[in-house]
Design an enzyme around this catalytic site. Structure first.
Site, short mmCIF file in Angstrom:
data_model
loop_
_atom_site.label_atom_id
_atom_site.label_comp_id
_atom_site.label_asym_id
_atom_site.label_seq_id
_atom_site.Cartn_x
_atom_site.Cartn_y
_atom_site.Cartn_z
N GLY A 89 -6.15 1.42 -3.09
CA GLY A 89 -4.98 1.69 -3.90
C GLY A 89 -4.44 0.47 -4.61
NE ARG A 90 -1.84 -3.49 -0.74
CZ ARG A 90 -1.70 -4.73 -0.31
NH1 ARG A 90 -1.45 -5.70 -1.15
NH2 ARG A 90 -1.78 -5.01 0.98
CE LYS A 110 -5.74 -6.69 0.39
NZ LYS A 110 -5.51 -6.84 1.84
CG ASP A 122 3.47 -1.97 -7.17
OD1 ASP A 122 2.55 -2.07 -6.34
OD2 ASP A 122 4.52 -2.64 -7.09
NE ARG A 180 -11.98 -0.30 3.28
CZ ARG A 180 -11.03 -1.20 3.43
NH1 ARG A 180 -10.31 -1.23 4.53
NH2 ARG A 180 -10.79 -2.08 2.48
CG ASP A 248 -7.56 3.20 6.69
OD1 ASP A 248 -7.15 3.84 7.67
OD2 ASP A 248 -6.83 2.46 6.01
CG ASN A 249 -6.91 -1.00 8.10
OD1 ASN A 249 -7.18 -0.92 6.90
ND2 ASN A 249 -5.67 -0.86 8.54
CG ASP A 258 -7.88 -3.91 5.25
OD1 ASP A 258 -7.87 -4.55 4.19
OD2 ASP A 258 -8.43 -2.80 5.36
#
Length: 490
Positions: A89-90, A110, A122, A180, A248-249, A258
């Site tokens: 997402g970022r 990142k 955002d 992952r 997911d990490n 992460d």
């Protein structure tokens, strides 16, 4: 000549594995720090990376030829609840390169702007989390822990809104891959067995080429189990708390990835939690091994169609493999603590000796890092361990344990000097203590002062060496300096 020779294998997978995306430009990029040794290892020219063109790439303002910027798709269990679509997402994967040692590495930005997976976010990163990940990931590397790396940190010249307005930044992260357990879950949740197979074949080719033949998918599962058992055991021997061990990490490459609400323990206690969002202690220090096994069970569920045509048979195969995780973890953990205590040979009583010390540390509210370091500095012979003893609220209880340790050392064949040297190489003096990291972030965010950040990085680059003049970096926090909560970087 292109400044980076990209060779992008992940973007050659089918389009449902990722979304093509272009980084969003920032108004005034400014290089904070470049990891020059890592740049050289990657075969990159540090001078070019520091140039306007290089800083443009590191900030997302310029995409080099050969790069194929993508945001990867993945799902994940977050604090036990399954989210079928998460994704980058970022973060934007610029591409892959092969380093000077022949290893394939991802180059990822990142905080480079929104992607189709941003979920109304955002896509940006605040300066604090960027500095935290830079500091802790490079400290982990210096400690010898498999980890992603930080190549660069760049200020963007614009503010991001979180609880308040904060300086924006971009981190350039380097990893063996960003695949992952949650990546496998993304396709398994959709019943896309073909994609699970393609992904498994990609991971085998990239990370575990020894997994061959008809049994390669079981071999892959076993290899990831072994990698995670070794990794989490290493976390436990240095007092590291990941803080957000969602599926997911968890990297299938066996690297720490992460660095959100991560932290290092000061006072030892297995129930230690720093993450502000871990209200029930799911990811507490002492719970990291069971959580790793739980996550691997979710990996097994995604792989079931590849393990056998009959689901009951596949479940049995997976359970048998996963059943060996605890033994592998325990073997790695005990071996790590033996090294910390100067034990080169193995005796059955060692497990109880290790446990007794940890229990004494917990009751005595002793500092995890300094206890082992002070034991190392007391040459393992009959000299005083007063510097270690003074760390305990109950020194008499430590004295009783020390007597047992001395007796055990008397049966070791190595000389005291050799043993001390080995212990000093196993027990760091410098770790990224939470109060130090927070002080660095505060100086940067509030005063635009990056000198403390630079100094801390330089100290942490040599964690096992005594560094005269930097003694303050070894001490636990005073009462008013204690960090009680760390926060996710989103």
């Amino acid at each position: 000549m292109d400044p980076i020779a990209f060779d992008n294998s992940y973007s050659r997978l089918p389009e449902r594995f990722y979304a093509a995306v272009t980084p969003t430009a920032v108004p005034a990029p400014r290089l904070i720090r470049l990891n020059t040794p890592l740049a050289a290892e990657l075969g990159l020219d540090p001078d070019w990376l520091k140039s306007p063109a290089g800083v443009a790439m590191l900030s997302g303002n310029g995409v080099p030829s050969g790069a194929t910027p993508i945001a990867t798709a993945y799902a994940g269990h977050q604090f036990g609840g399954f989210s079928p679509q998460l994704g980058d997402g970022r973060a934007i994967l610029l591409g892959e390169l092969v380093d000077r040692h022949g290893r394939r590495r991802d180059l990822q930005l990142k905080g480079a702007g929104p992607t189709p997976f941003s979920r109304r976010g955002d896509g940006r990163a605040a300066l604090g989390p960027v500095l935290r990940e830079y500091i802790v990931s490079e400290a982990m590397a210096a400690l010898g822990i498999p980890t992603t790396h930080a190549l660069a940190a760049v200020l963007t010249g614009e503010a991001v809104r979180r609880e308040t307005l904060l300086p924006g930044a971009v981190l350039t992260r380097v990893a063996s891959s960003h695949i992952r357990i949650g990546t496998f879950q993304f396709f398994a949740a959709r019943g896309d067995v073909e994609a699970v197979r393609l992904l498994a074949d990609h991971v085998i080719a990239r990370h575990y080429p020894a997994c061959t033949g008809d049994g390669r998918y079981l071999a892959l599962f076993e290899a990831v189990i072994a990698a995670q058992a070794a990794l989490v055991a290493q976390w436990m021997t240095i007092g590291f708390i990941h803080g957000v061990m969602n599926t997911d990490n968890m990297s299938v490459a066996g690297e720490t990835i992460d660095y959100g609400p991560c932290a290092f323990m000061d006072t030892y206690h297995p129930a230690t939690v720093f993450s502000s969002i871990d209200e029930h202690g799911r990811y507490a220090f002492g719970n990291q091994s069971p959580i790793a096994r739980w996550n691997l069970a979710r990996f097994a569920e995604a792989l079931l169609p590849l393990l056998a045509e009959n689901q009951d048979e596949a479940v049995s195969i997976a359970q048998d493999a996963l059943g060996r995780f605890d033994l592998q973890f325990q073997a790695n953990l005990v071996a790590g603590f033996r090294r910390k205590l100067g034990l080169a040979t193995e005796e059955a009583e060692d497990v109880e000796l290790i446990k007794a010390l940890l229990d004494t540390m917990q009751r005595g509210e002793a500092d995890f890092t300094l206890v082992f370091r002070r034991l190392s500095e007391a040459d393992g012979q009959a000299e005083s361990t007063e510097a270690c003893r003074s760390l305990f609220a109950n020194p008499a209880e430590f004295d009783a344990w020390e007597g047992r340790w001395r007796q055990r050392l008397s049966r070791e064949p190595a000389s005291g000097e050799a043993r001390q040297d080995a212990m000093l190489r196993a027990n760091p003096l410098f770790i990224p203590r939470n109060h130090l990291v927070e002080a660095v972030i505060q100086a940067a965010v509030e005063r635009d002062d990056f000198a403390p950040f630079t100094t801390l990085l330089d100290v942490l680059a040599k964690p096992f060496e005594a560094q005269p003049g930097h003694e303050d970096y070894t001490r636990p926090p005073a009462a008013h300096e204690r960090v009680l909560a760390t926060f996710c970087g989103t």
